[in-house]
Design a protein around this motif. Structure first.
Motif, PDB file in Angstrom:
ATOM      1  N   SER A   2       2.210   1.713  -3.335  1.00 45.69           N
ATOM      2  CA  SER A   2       1.387   2.219  -4.977  1.00 45.69           C
ATOM      3  C   SER A   2       0.786   3.625  -4.565  1.00 45.69           C
ATOM      4  O   SER A   2       1.471   4.435  -4.859  1.00 45.69           O
ATOM      5  CB  SER A   2       0.422   1.875  -4.465  1.00 45.69           C
ATOM      6  N   GLU A   3       1.299   4.231  -3.128  1.00 44.59           N
ATOM      7  CA  GLU A   3       0.911   5.096  -2.889  1.00 44.59           C
ATOM      8  C   GLU A   3       2.123   5.922  -3.237  1.00 44.59           C
ATOM      9  O   GLU A   3       1.628   7.586  -3.333  1.00 44.59           O
ATOM     10  CB  GLU A   3       0.521   5.612  -1.239  1.00 44.59           C
ATOM     11  N   LEU A   4       3.404   5.952  -3.069  1.00 47.35           N
ATOM     12  CA  LEU A   4       4.288   6.377  -3.704  1.00 47.35           C
ATOM     13  C   LEU A   4       4.372   6.946  -4.821  1.00 47.35           C
ATOM     14  O   LEU A   4       5.031   7.940  -6.157  1.00 47.35           O
ATOM     15  CB  LEU A   4       5.556   5.376  -2.984  1.00 47.35           C
ATOM     16  N   ASP A  25       1.840  11.889 -10.146  1.00 48.81           N
ATOM     17  CA  ASP A  25       1.498  13.454 -10.375  1.00 48.81           C
ATOM     18  C   ASP A  25       0.997  13.753 -11.606  1.00 48.81           C
ATOM     19  O   ASP A  25       2.146  14.665 -11.793  1.00 48.81           O
ATOM     20  CB  ASP A  25       1.421  13.913  -9.282  1.00 48.81           C
ATOM     21  N   GLU A  65       0.357  -1.249   0.238  1.00 50.07           N
ATOM     22  CA  GLU A  65      -0.134  -0.316   0.211  1.00 50.07           C
ATOM     23  C   GLU A  65       0.898   0.893   0.368  1.00 50.07           C
ATOM     24  O   GLU A  65       0.431   2.218  -0.684  1.00 50.07           O
ATOM     25  CB  GLU A  65      -1.010   0.082   1.543  1.00 50.07           C
ATOM     26  N   ARG A  66       1.765   1.247   0.954  1.00 51.45           N
ATOM     27  CA  ARG A  66       2.378   2.469   0.665  1.00 51.45           C
ATOM     28  C   ARG A  66       3.460   2.323  -0.058  1.00 51.45           C
ATOM     29  O   ARG A  66       4.292   3.825  -0.590  1.00 51.45           O
ATOM     30  CB  ARG A  66       3.871   2.650   1.845  1.00 51.45           C
ATOM     31  N   LEU A 113       1.490   6.887  -6.807  1.00 53.38           N
ATOM     32  CA  LEU A 113       0.587   7.687  -7.257  1.00 53.38           C
ATOM     33  C   LEU A 113       1.298   9.226  -7.091  1.00 53.38           C
ATOM     34  O   LEU A 113       0.874   9.663  -7.915  1.00 53.38           O
ATOM     35  CB  LEU A 113      -0.149   7.465  -6.034  1.00 53.38           C
ATOM     36  N   ASP A 114       1.861   9.636  -5.973  1.00 52.48           N
ATOM     37  CA  ASP A 114       2.262  10.710  -5.486  1.00 52.48           C
ATOM     38  C   ASP A 114       3.835  11.322  -6.824  1.00 52.48           C
ATOM     39  O   ASP A 114       3.982  12.463  -6.897  1.00 52.48           O
ATOM     40  CB  ASP A 114       3.113  10.829  -4.584  1.00 52.48           C
TER      41      ASP A 114
END
Length: 83
Positions: free
Chosen positions: A69-71, A77, A66-67, A73-74
């Protein structure tokens, strides 16, 4: 092949009975001594771990996934001029 020692059927039966009586006696003593709640809880934890032995590792890897995938996505951007 090596020759295995041969036991008489009576010796095997006696050994089996001794093991069964010993295990049952141990269970009876454990119940009479008390502390069965702790033993039951321990058995539950052991059974839960036996059902899914890698639960803690899977949980950690899920959090890591999860972490990451968040990175990702960031970093992807569109408002980012380098991206």
């Amino acid at each position: 092949m090596e020759n295995l020692p041969e036991f008489s059927p009576a010796a095997v039966i006696c050994l089996t009975l001794l093991i069964v009586v010993g295990v049952n006696g141990g269970l009876i003593l454990a119940v009479r001594r008390g502390g069965t709640h702790r033993q039951v809880e321990l058995l539950r934890r052991v059974a839960k771990a036996a059902k899914n032995p890698w639960f803690n590792q899977d949980k950690s890897f899920g959090e890591l996934r999860e972490r990451v995938s968040e990175l990702e996505l960031d970093q992807a951007d569109p408002s980012d001029p380098d991206g």
